[in-house]
Design an enzyme around this catalytic site. Structure first.
Site, short mmCIF file in Angstrom:
data_model
loop_
_atom_site.label_atom_id
_atom_site.label_comp_id
_atom_site.label_asym_id
_atom_site.label_seq_id
_atom_site.Cartn_x
_atom_site.Cartn_y
_atom_site.Cartn_z
N SER A 17 6.34 4.55 8.27
CA SER A 17 6.35 3.86 7.04
C SER A 17 5.35 3.50 6.71
O SER A 17 4.17 3.01 7.21
CB SER A 17 7.59 2.62 7.41
OG SER A 17 7.59 1.68 6.45
N SER A 18 5.16 3.15 5.45
CA SER A 18 4.02 2.48 4.69
C SER A 18 3.77 0.95 5.43
O SER A 18 2.39 0.88 5.63
CB SER A 18 3.93 2.13 3.25
OG SER A 18 4.19 3.53 2.44
N ASN A 19 4.55 0.32 5.83
CA ASN A 19 4.64 -0.88 6.36
C ASN A 19 3.84 -0.96 7.61
O ASN A 19 3.34 -1.80 8.22
CB ASN A 19 5.90 -1.62 6.49
CG ASN A 19 6.73 -1.74 5.09
OD1 ASN A 19 6.09 -1.42 4.27
ND2 ASN A 19 7.76 -2.13 5.16
N GLU A 71 -33.86 -11.06 -1.34
CA GLU A 71 -32.96 -11.24 -2.72
C GLU A 71 -31.75 -10.50 -2.37
O GLU A 71 -30.57 -11.07 -2.89
CB GLU A 71 -33.80 -11.29 -3.84
CG GLU A 71 -34.89 -12.35 -4.04
CD GLU A 71 -35.32 -12.02 -5.17
OE1 GLU A 71 -36.42 -13.04 -5.61
OE2 GLU A 71 -35.37 -11.19 -5.96
N ASN A 121 -42.25 -9.56 -6.23
CA ASN A 121 -41.02 -10.40 -5.65
C ASN A 121 -40.52 -9.96 -4.11
O ASN A 121 -40.48 -9.02 -3.89
CB ASN A 121 -39.95 -10.46 -6.65
CG ASN A 121 -40.47 -11.02 -7.97
OD1 ASN A 121 -41.33 -11.84 -7.98
ND2 ASN A 121 -39.78 -10.73 -8.85
N GLY A 145 0.63 -1.04 0.07
CA GLY A 145 -0.01 0.02 0.04
C GLY A 145 0.69 1.25 0.02
O GLY A 145 0.29 2.27 0.32
N THR A 182 -38.94 -29.12 9.13
CA THR A 182 -37.58 -29.78 9.21
C THR A 182 -37.53 -30.30 7.90
O THR A 182 -38.31 -30.87 7.16
CB THR A 182 -37.39 -30.56 10.12
OG1 THR A 182 -38.25 -31.65 9.99
CG2 THR A 182 -37.24 -30.00 11.60
N HIS A 183 -36.27 -30.30 7.35
CA HIS A 183 -35.96 -30.69 5.74
C HIS A 183 -36.91 -30.27 4.57
O HIS A 183 -37.50 -30.82 3.80
CB HIS A 183 -36.24 -32.21 5.67
CG HIS A 183 -35.26 -33.05 6.70
ND1 HIS A 183 -34.01 -33.51 6.26
CD2 HIS A 183 -35.42 -33.37 7.90
CE1 HIS A 183 -33.29 -34.13 7.27
NE2 HIS A 183 -34.29 -33.92 8.19
N ASN A 237 7.79 13.29 2.70
CA ASN A 237 8.37 12.05 3.54
C ASN A 237 8.87 12.57 4.62
O ASN A 237 8.89 11.89 5.82
CB ASN A 237 9.50 11.27 2.57
CG ASN A 237 9.08 10.83 1.22
OD1 ASN A 237 8.78 11.45 0.22
ND2 ASN A 237 8.86 9.50 1.09
N SER A 266 -41.91 -8.28 -12.43
CA SER A 266 -41.80 -8.79 -13.72
C SER A 266 -42.13 -7.71 -14.70
O SER A 266 -42.75 -6.82 -14.79
CB SER A 266 -42.66 -10.12 -13.96
OG SER A 266 -42.61 -10.64 -15.17
N SER A 267 -41.24 -7.91 -15.75
CA SER A 267 -41.16 -7.06 -17.06
C SER A 267 -42.38 -7.51 -18.10
O SER A 267 -42.91 -6.84 -18.90
CB SER A 267 -39.97 -7.10 -17.45
OG SER A 267 -39.50 -8.00 -18.11
N LYS A 326 -47.23 -9.41 -10.54
CA LYS A 326 -46.18 -10.19 -9.83
C LYS A 326 -45.26 -9.20 -9.01
O LYS A 326 -45.07 -8.28 -9.39
CB LYS A 326 -45.15 -10.75 -10.99
CG LYS A 326 -44.40 -12.00 -10.27
CD LYS A 326 -43.57 -12.91 -11.45
CE LYS A 326 -43.17 -13.88 -10.84
NZ LYS A 326 -42.11 -13.76 -9.95
#
Length: 461
Positions: free
Chosen positions: A136-138, A328, A323, A102, A184-185, A128, A315-316, A321
């Site tokens: 330092s950048s580090n 989502e 959603n 960086g 469940t499941h 600097n 929907s188009s 509709k």
């Protein structure tokens, strides 16, 4: 007519460079712009804010330690605060995908701040020797990762999580007595209340919040003061302590020097840890989003247990509709966070000897994950949880036909007889109570007691 952008000529240790005339940055930033035309992605606002705070606090520490002339230190501090406030973000053009330390972004900050300070003073300020003094950048870039992430968790993510938990808890209380078919499941199971179901979400989020909070003390440990390799070379012996004190005063957060600068420079274990907790939160939010989508499915041929707020046409081509757009969108955010975590994990193991060399991509992905999860939490709270409506009549009708209610007859009749009742109820699409009345000698009162959905949802009340 010429379209060439006016430029000025700047010089660094490698020679002359053309820099756009109006740019606040200098030669080293321009070299990075020229060298890394890779993605168009820039370091996040939260990261630039952290850099500005770091440079301001470094100037304050150096001034107090008599390493900087007070007038120069004050000008650097004022310029750095402008950077922190976002007044010069357009002058930070370096791509995320750059030198792994960086350094380009650190020098970008040094050059911008030096030019602003020089304009204020009417005299030269060296990027600097003065802006980057004792640094330092580090150690600057690892420090900026911690500072930015800690501030974003404090100001954005944790409040957003609290908002979502509060919204869920409020609806859980409101819906505590609404009984529905458990699953469940994805198959019908014994009854639960909507309050219990939402309470499970709240508990998940509460645990995710606790795991995030547990990381924060390690984020508060800063690399600043380790300079190039962890030894603190070229920094005043008291610089790290003075810097941390200045940053605590500026942010109100308990930042302090790292217990071991060699670890702080060479590893990004805390960033990896935080990313892992963000991944865990993403998994929790994905679960909640998917539950909401299933519960909202229909309206005729799905579960249709709830109706989420209608926010936009779905929907188009199919009129009418609607959603579940918020769940989502949240699910996609969760997928992005999972991908970010994978990148951060790979980057985290790229620490060789005294330096990690994938710092910018860690910073970018970590801060994006925090921002996305905060936004997702607020959106779920305000645009899904708060406004969802319950289809109680549908819930009760489905619950009455649930053949799994025969489980409640096990103690009175045994598993095999109860299974026969459940099988017949399912095949004839009739309530378990009707079939049990025909196949057993249990009284109507006993059947009502055994098959009461509210009692089954709270068997120990």
């Amino acid at each position: 007519m010429s379209t060439e952008i006016p430029y000025r000529v700047e010089q660094d240790s490698m020679g002359e460079v053309r820099v756009p005339e109006g740019a606040l940055y200098g030669a080293q930033t321009q070299r990075a712009v020229d060298n890394f035309p890779l993605s168009g992605l820039r370091m996040p606002r939260a990261f630039i804010r952290a850099l500005g705070l770091i440079k301001a606090c470094a100037a304050e520490a150096n001034t107090g330690l008599e390493q900087l002339d007070p007038a120069i230190g004050a000008a650097i501090g004022a310029a750095a605060q402008q950077v922190a406030r976002g007044e010069h973000d357009s002058h930070f053009p370096v791509d995320v995908f750059q030198t792994g330390s960086g350094t380009s972004t650190n020098m970008n900050a040094n050059e911008v701040i030096a030019r602003l300070a020089a304009q204020q003073l009417g005299a030269g300020v060296h990027p600097n020797d003065q802006v980057n003094r004792g640094q330092s950048s580090n150690d600057v870039i690892p420090t900026a990762i911690h500072v930015a992430a800690r501030l974003e968790c404090h100001e954005q993510l944790l409040p957003a999580l609290a908002q979502l938990i509060a919204a869920i808890d409020a609806r859980a209380v409101e819906l505590d007595n609404v009984v529905k078919t458990g699953r469940t499941h994805l198959m019908d199971a014994m009854p639960v209340t909507l309050g219990q179901e939402l309470g499970g979400w709240s508990a998940q989020l509460g645990a995710a919040n606790a795991r995030l909070v547990a990381v924060l003390p390690r984020l508060e440990q800063l690399a600043q003061g380790g300079t190039a390799v962890g030894t603190g070379v070229n920094a005043h012996p008291n610089f790290a302590v003075q810097f941390a004190a200045a940053l605590r005063a500026a942010t109100g957060l308990p930042f302090q020097p790292a217990q071991n600068f060699f670890a702080a420079l060479s590893s990004q274990d805390t960033a990896v840890e935080l990313s892992g907790q963000l991944r865990g939160l993403a998994v929790t939010l994905m679960k909640i989003a998917n539950d909401l989508r299933w519960m909202n499915s229909g309206p005729l041929h799905g579960l249709a247990e709830i109706r989420l707020p209608a926010l936009q046409p779905g929907s188009s081509i199919m009129p009418g509709k609607v959603n579940p757009v918020v769940p989502e969108a949240v699910a996609m955010i969760c997928a992005q966070v999972l991908g970010n975590d994978a990148s951060i994990a790979i980057a985290g193991q790229s620490g060789n000897f005294q330096l990690n060399t994938m710092l910018p991509v860690i910073a970018y992905n970590l801060l994006q994950s925090i921002e996305l999860l905060a936004n997702a939490s607020r959106l779920l709270a305000s645009h899904a949880i708060a406004g969802l409506q319950v289809n109680e009549a549908h819930l009760q009708a489905a619950l009455a036909r649930n053949p799994v209610l025969a489980t409640a007859l096990n103690e009175a009749l045994g598993y095999d007889r109860s299974a026969a009742i459940a099988k017949r109820a399912a095949s004839e699409n009739r309530p378990v109570r009707e079939i049990a009345a025909e196949m057993t000698d249990l009284s109507a009162e006993e059947l009502d007691r055994l098959l009461d959905p509210v009692r089954l949802a709270r068997p120990h009340d």
